[in-house]
Design a protein around this motif. Structure first.
Motif, PDB file in Angstrom:
ATOM      1  N   LEU A  37       0.818  -1.212   0.000  1.00  0.00           N
ATOM      2  CA  LEU A  37       0.000   0.000   0.000  1.00  0.00           C
ATOM      3  C   LEU A  37       0.852   1.262   0.000  1.00  0.00           C
ATOM      4  O   LEU A  37       0.406   2.316  -0.439  1.00  0.00           O
ATOM      5  N   SER A  38       2.078   1.151   0.475  1.00  0.00           N
ATOM      6  CA  SER A  38       2.988   2.295   0.540  1.00  0.00           C
ATOM      7  C   SER A  38       3.816   2.461  -0.726  1.00  0.00           C
ATOM      8  O   SER A  38       4.298   3.563  -1.009  1.00  0.00           O
ATOM      9  N   ALA A  39       4.004   1.383  -1.472  1.00  0.00           N
ATOM     10  CA  ALA A  39       4.911   1.390  -2.625  1.00  0.00           C
ATOM     11  C   ALA A  39       4.265   2.002  -3.853  1.00  0.00           C
ATOM     12  O   ALA A  39       3.059   1.943  -4.042  1.00  0.00           O
ATOM     13  N   ARG A  40       5.109   2.561  -4.670  1.00  0.00           N
ATOM     14  CA  ARG A  40       4.663   3.075  -5.967  1.00  0.00           C
ATOM     15  C   ARG A  40       4.954   2.057  -7.069  1.00  0.00           C
ATOM     16  O   ARG A  40       4.380   2.101  -8.122  1.00  0.00           O
ATOM     17  N   GLY A  41       5.882   1.151  -6.787  1.00  0.00           N
ATOM     18  CA  GLY A  41       6.288   0.163  -7.782  1.00  0.00           C
ATOM     19  C   GLY A  41       5.669  -1.192  -7.538  1.00  0.00           C
ATOM     20  O   GLY A  41       4.684  -1.320  -6.827  1.00  0.00           O
ATOM     21  N   GLY A  42       6.302  -2.200  -8.100  1.00  0.00           N
ATOM     22  CA  GLY A  42       5.768  -3.551  -8.006  1.00  0.00           C
ATOM     23  C   GLY A  42       6.555  -4.417  -7.051  1.00  0.00           C
ATOM     24  O   GLY A  42       7.195  -3.939  -6.111  1.00  0.00           O
ATOM     25  N   ALA A  43       6.528  -5.699  -7.317  1.00  0.00           N
ATOM     26  CA  ALA A  43       7.135  -6.692  -6.437  1.00  0.00           C
ATOM     27  C   ALA A  43       8.623  -6.447  -6.165  1.00  0.00           C
ATOM     28  O   ALA A  43       9.052  -6.589  -5.021  1.00  0.00           O
ATOM     29  N   PRO A  44       9.438  -6.064  -7.160  1.00  0.00           N
ATOM     30  CA  PRO A  44      10.856  -5.843  -6.855  1.00  0.00           C
ATOM     31  C   PRO A  44      11.074  -4.729  -5.821  1.00  0.00           C
ATOM     32  O   PRO A  44      11.894  -4.880  -4.918  1.00  0.00           O
ATOM     33  N   GLU A  45      10.325  -3.636  -5.927  1.00  0.00           N
ATOM     34  CA  GLU A  45      10.470  -2.545  -4.962  1.00  0.00           C
ATOM     35  C   GLU A  45      10.024  -2.989  -3.571  1.00  0.00           C
ATOM     36  O   GLU A  45      10.690  -2.729  -2.568  1.00  0.00           O
ATOM     37  N   ILE A  46       8.890  -3.673  -3.501  1.00  0.00           N
ATOM     38  CA  ILE A  46       8.358  -4.154  -2.223  1.00  0.00           C
ATOM     39  C   ILE A  46       9.340  -5.155  -1.610  1.00  0.00           C
ATOM     40  O   ILE A  46       9.628  -5.100  -0.408  1.00  0.00           O
ATOM     41  N   ALA A  47       9.864  -6.066  -2.429  1.00  0.00           N
ATOM     42  CA  ALA A  47      10.831  -7.058  -1.947  1.00  0.00           C
ATOM     43  C   ALA A  47      12.069  -6.371  -1.383  1.00  0.00           C
ATOM     44  O   ALA A  47      12.567  -6.768  -0.322  1.00  0.00           O
ATOM     45  N   ASN A  48      12.536  -5.357  -2.061  1.00  0.00           N
ATOM     46  CA  ASN A  48      13.699  -4.614  -1.589  1.00  0.00           C
ATOM     47  C   ASN A  48      13.403  -3.958  -0.241  1.00  0.00           C
ATOM     48  O   ASN A  48      14.230  -3.994   0.660  1.00  0.00           O
ATOM     49  N   ASN A  49      12.228  -3.382  -0.106  1.00  0.00           N
ATOM     50  CA  ASN A  49      11.845  -2.734   1.153  1.00  0.00           C
ATOM     51  C   ASN A  49      11.720  -3.733   2.301  1.00  0.00           C
ATOM     52  O   ASN A  49      12.011  -3.393   3.450  1.00  0.00           O
ATOM     53  N   LEU A  50      11.268  -4.956   1.994  1.00  0.00           N
ATOM     54  CA  LEU A  50      11.076  -5.977   3.026  1.00  0.00           C
ATOM     55  C   LEU A  50      12.305  -6.859   3.236  1.00  0.00           C
ATOM     56  O   LEU A  50      12.372  -7.605   4.214  1.00  0.00           O
ATOM     57  N   GLY A  51      13.233  -6.811   2.304  1.00  0.00           N
ATOM     58  CA  GLY A  51      14.422  -7.652   2.406  1.00  0.00           C
ATOM     59  C   GLY A  51      14.143  -9.113   2.090  1.00  0.00           C
ATOM     60  O   GLY A  51      14.737 -10.013   2.689  1.00  0.00           O
ATOM     61  N   VAL A  52      13.211  -9.346   1.154  1.00  0.00           N
ATOM     62  CA  VAL A  52      12.882 -10.706   0.727  1.00  0.00           C
ATOM     63  C   VAL A  52      12.986 -10.793  -0.797  1.00  0.00           C
ATOM     64  O   VAL A  52      13.142  -9.775  -1.472  1.00  0.00           O
ATOM     65  N   HIS A  53      12.866 -11.989  -1.324  1.00  0.00           N
ATOM     66  CA  HIS A  53      12.941 -12.211  -2.766  1.00  0.00           C
ATOM     67  C   HIS A  53      11.651 -11.723  -3.435  1.00  0.00           C
ATOM     68  O   HIS A  53      10.563 -11.871  -2.866  1.00  0.00           O
ATOM     69  N   PRO A  54      11.747 -11.141  -4.638  1.00  0.00           N
ATOM     70  CA  PRO A  54      10.537 -10.690  -5.339  1.00  0.00           C
ATOM     71  C   PRO A  54       9.485 -11.779  -5.527  1.00  0.00           C
ATOM     72  O   PRO A  54       8.284 -11.502  -5.457  1.00  0.00           O
TER      73      PRO A  54
END
Length: 84
Positions: free
Chosen positions: A18-35
């Motif tokens: 809900l906070s991200a502007r991008g997709g799975a790669p951006e969210i994964a980077n923010n969470l420190g997990v794999h896309p």
């Protein structure tokens, strides 16, 4: 009715989504997990929330609810020491 561990992971992913502007790669980077992990969680969230994830008002409501839940969770406290 989700197990606590799954609920926590999905909640953090939903918050990041809900906070991200991008997709799975951006969210994964923010969470420190794999896309791919994020994609799997997003599919699970889509099953749970459906079209509400596409509606701006529903997204805001979900974000507010997530933040409120985080504020109401008490931090773990150490057990009191027993005095003999």
């Amino acid at each position: 009715d989700l197990p606590a561990n799954e609920r926590t992971k999905l909640a953090e992913t939903l918050d990041a989504m809900l906070s991200a502007r991008g997709g799975a790669p951006e969210i994964a980077n923010n969470l420190g997990v794999h896309p791919q992990t994020v994609r799997n969680r997003m599919r699970r969230l889509r099953v749970l929330f459906g079209a509400r994830l596409d509606d701006p008002q529903s997204r805001l409501d979900l974000r507010i609810a997530l933040r409120a839940e985080l504020l109401t969770v008490e931090p773990a406290r150490p057990a009191p020491m027993k005095v003999a």
